[in-house]
Design a protein around this motif. Structure first.
Motif, PDB file in Angstrom:
ATOM      1  N   ASP A 188      -4.256   4.437   5.656  1.00  0.00           N
ATOM      2  CA  ASP A 188      -5.354   5.284   5.188  1.00  0.00           C
ATOM      3  C   ASP A 188      -5.114   6.741   5.569  1.00  0.00           C
ATOM      4  O   ASP A 188      -5.364   7.653   4.774  1.00  0.00           O
ATOM      5  CB  ASP A 188      -6.687   4.811   5.783  1.00  0.00           C
ATOM      6  CG  ASP A 188      -7.156   3.490   5.192  1.00  0.00           C
ATOM      7  OD1 ASP A 188      -6.701   3.146   4.078  1.00  0.00           O
ATOM      8  OD2 ASP A 188      -7.957   2.797   5.845  1.00  0.00           O
ATOM      9  N   ALA A 227      -2.506   8.253   3.365  1.00  0.00           N
ATOM     10  CA  ALA A 227      -3.087   8.573   2.059  1.00  0.00           C
ATOM     11  C   ALA A 227      -3.848   9.889   2.116  1.00  0.00           C
ATOM     12  O   ALA A 227      -3.775  10.705   1.176  1.00  0.00           O
ATOM     13  CB  ALA A 227      -3.999   7.436   1.605  1.00  0.00           C
ATOM     14  N   ARG A 251       0.824  -1.206   0.000  1.00  0.00           N
ATOM     15  CA  ARG A 251       0.000   0.000   0.000  1.00  0.00           C
ATOM     16  C   ARG A 251       0.859   1.257   0.000  1.00  0.00           C
ATOM     17  O   ARG A 251       0.542   2.244  -0.680  1.00  0.00           O
ATOM     18  CB  ARG A 251      -0.941   0.001   1.195  1.00  0.00           C
ATOM     19  CG  ARG A 251      -2.083  -1.007   1.059  1.00  0.00           C
ATOM     20  CD  ARG A 251      -3.270  -0.604   1.898  1.00  0.00           C
ATOM     21  NE  ARG A 251      -3.794   0.700   1.503  1.00  0.00           N
ATOM     22  CZ  ARG A 251      -4.656   1.398   2.226  1.00  0.00           C
ATOM     23  NH1 ARG A 251      -5.072   0.932   3.397  1.00  0.00           N
ATOM     24  NH2 ARG A 251      -5.090   2.568   1.817  1.00  0.00           N
ATOM     25  N   ARG A 265       2.142   1.907  -3.444  1.00  0.00           N
ATOM     26  CA  ARG A 265       1.122   2.484  -4.331  1.00  0.00           C
ATOM     27  C   ARG A 265       0.939   3.978  -4.074  1.00  0.00           C
ATOM     28  O   ARG A 265       0.513   4.711  -4.972  1.00  0.00           O
ATOM     29  CB  ARG A 265      -0.206   1.746  -4.162  1.00  0.00           C
ATOM     30  CG  ARG A 265      -0.211   0.336  -4.741  1.00  0.00           C
ATOM     31  CD  ARG A 265      -1.613  -0.175  -4.972  1.00  0.00           C
ATOM     32  NE  ARG A 265      -2.346  -0.381  -3.737  1.00  0.00           N
ATOM     33  CZ  ARG A 265      -2.400  -1.542  -3.088  1.00  0.00           C
ATOM     34  NH1 ARG A 265      -1.720  -2.589  -3.550  1.00  0.00           N
ATOM     35  NH2 ARG A 265      -3.092  -1.654  -1.971  1.00  0.00           N
ATOM     36  N   LEU A 266       1.277   4.415  -2.862  1.00  0.00           N
ATOM     37  CA  LEU A 266       1.192   5.840  -2.531  1.00  0.00           C
ATOM     38  C   LEU A 266       2.471   6.593  -2.908  1.00  0.00           C
ATOM     39  O   LEU A 266       2.588   7.796  -2.657  1.00  0.00           O
ATOM     40  CB  LEU A 266       0.937   6.014  -1.032  1.00  0.00           C
ATOM     41  CG  LEU A 266      -0.420   5.546  -0.508  1.00  0.00           C
ATOM     42  CD1 LEU A 266      -0.451   5.611   1.013  1.00  0.00           C
ATOM     43  CD2 LEU A 266      -1.546   6.400  -1.098  1.00  0.00           C
ATOM     44  N   LEU A 302      -1.349  12.852   2.150  1.00  0.00           N
ATOM     45  CA  LEU A 302      -0.781  13.085   0.815  1.00  0.00           C
ATOM     46  C   LEU A 302      -1.819  13.698  -0.133  1.00  0.00           C
ATOM     47  O   LEU A 302      -1.481  14.541  -0.974  1.00  0.00           O
ATOM     48  CB  LEU A 302      -0.240  11.774   0.247  1.00  0.00           C
ATOM     49  CG  LEU A 302       0.932  11.143   1.019  1.00  0.00           C
ATOM     50  CD1 LEU A 302       1.350   9.832   0.371  1.00  0.00           C
ATOM     51  CD2 LEU A 302       2.113  12.094   1.106  1.00  0.00           C
ATOM     52  N   LYS A 303      -3.073  13.296   0.015  1.00  0.00           N
ATOM     53  CA  LYS A 303      -4.145  13.855  -0.818  1.00  0.00           C
ATOM     54  C   LYS A 303      -4.337  15.336  -0.508  1.00  0.00           C
ATOM     55  O   LYS A 303      -4.499  16.165  -1.417  1.00  0.00           O
ATOM     56  CB  LYS A 303      -5.434  13.079  -0.581  1.00  0.00           C
ATOM     57  CG  LYS A 303      -6.586  13.514  -1.488  1.00  0.00           C
ATOM     58  CD  LYS A 303      -7.807  12.639  -1.252  1.00  0.00           C
ATOM     59  CE  LYS A 303      -8.956  13.062  -2.167  1.00  0.00           C
ATOM     60  NZ  LYS A 303     -10.154  12.209  -1.943  1.00  0.00           N
TER      61      LYS A 303
END
Length: 382
Positions: free
Chosen positions: A350, A353, A272, A275-276, A356-357
């Motif tokens: 999570d 993520a 995961r 993927r980030l 980073l978003k």
């Protein structure tokens, strides 16, 4: 601490015999000390002439208590430790004045350690193995050489082995193995190796506060005396409850289940993170942490303190890398710490993520204000 597939059932109750309501000896209940010695002999010392007995074991109320007892009986000597390493060492090492920190990044440099022992006169070396926080492990020939170095130089080697079961083999047949310096000790009453371990991590029973120190038996009396004024000893009923948990068959079942469970978690989190765009340059071989380098992220997210603050906003905790740059005497400026760009994770992908978003959506101007303010506007480095 709960149940997971394949593991023996968790304890839900313990007996309270009348004699368990008395204080336990500061060295621990004899039956538990014998159980610890038997487990180490069965696991690591089969066929060896020198065997552990209960006289080599001191039961202590937690790992920090064990390390504190050891610190109390160590004289004014040159004492070496690694950077980064377990944060709790900071308090223990504060008792010493002749400290020699050794930056080791991911791997132990045995040649450098040999030089340091010879040139700086190191008399005590402390390290965690497997290593918190990097997730690396010294094992096999390298661990054998480390123990041999201690033997030949006369340097006391203190090994924190609390994560000794958290090893992640690729071969199915290797599940259930573990790592300990006990395997490479020649004489348990002569070699200057001190092992600290307990129920906290491997058995997943931190609430028991039942741990142990293994060392030459002539030094156990000193640990008992230091325990009398430092901590008073471990809980008596819980020591008795721990005895059946150290049966080798029970331990093997726990190891296999734990390793399969945490290997799956490690592999899942690494995938995961990748993927980030957060590739872990040196994946953990052991423990249940991930030592994540943030250096490639844009400032100020590239330092562990800012990233920690942003994770808090997402109701998640990571540990800034500088917390593992142990500096008990405050002799070094942590603004240039080699751990500055790291953060320690054991969950929370999570939340990462979401951070980073937000960074992508809002830009870097929205991040790191409290961090910069706390440094007096001094910028990115810590």
């Amino acid at each position: 601490v709960g149940d997971f597939p394949g593991a023996p059932p968790r304890l839900t109750s313990i007996p309270l015999p009348t004699d368990s309501l008395e204080y336990a000896p500061t060295t621990g209940v004899k039956d538990l000390r014998e159980a610890v010695a038997h487990l180490y002999n069965t696991t690591y010392r089969q066929g060896k002439r020198s065997q552990y007995t209960y006289e080599n074991v001191c039961i202590v109320p937690g790992g920090r208590a064990g390390l504190s007892r050891i610190a109390a009986v160590v004289g004014d000597v040159y004492f070496s430790y690694q950077i980064p390493d377990y944060t709790a060492y900071d308090q223990m090492l504060g008792a010493f004045k002749r400290l020699v920190p050794v930056p080791t990044s991911y791997r132990l440099d045995l040649d450098q350690l040999r030089k340091d022992i010879r040139i700086q006169g190191l008399e005590v070396v402390l390290m965690s193995n497997p290593r918190n926080p990097t997730g690396q492990v010294v094992r096999g020939e390298e661990l054998k050489e480390l123990v041999q170095l201690s033997r030949e130089s006369g340097t006391n080697l203190i090994l924190d082995e609390f994560y000794s079961w958290y090893i992640y083999p690729e071969n199915e047949a290797e599940f259930g193995q573990s790592v300990s310096s006990a395997e490479y000790i020649d004489d348990v009453n002569d070699d200057s190796v001190i092992i600290v371990d307990g129920l906290t991590k491997n058995w997943r029973l931190p609430g028991f506060r039942v741990c142990w120190v293994l060392r030459p038996k002539n030094l156990i009396t000193a640990l008992s005396q230091s325990g009398s004024f430092l901590d008073g000893g471990a809980n008596h009923p819980l020591q008795l409850a721990a005895i059946p948990l150290l049966e080798p068959e029970h331990v093997h079942a726990e190891k296999v289940a734990l390793q399969k469970h945490f290997k799956h978690k490690r592999d899942h989190v690494l995938k995961r993170l990748a993927r980030l765009g957060l590739k872990v340059s040196v994946p953990p071989q052991a423990t249940f942490y991930i030592w994540l380098n943030l250096k490639h992220l844009p400032a100020p997210l590239h330092n562990g303190v800012t990233f920690f603050e942003e994770l808090l906003k997402e109701k998640c905790i990571g540990v800034p890398g500088i917390f593992f740059d142990i500096n008990p005497l405050h002799r070094r400026n942590l603004f240039s710490s080699p751990c500055h760009h790291f953060i320690l994770l054991d969950m929370g992908v999570d939340a990462i993520a979401r951070v980073l978003k937000r960074a992508k959506k809002e830009g870097m101007h929205a991040f790191g204000h409290s961090y910069k303010k706390s440094l007096g506007g001094s910028g990115d480095h810590i």
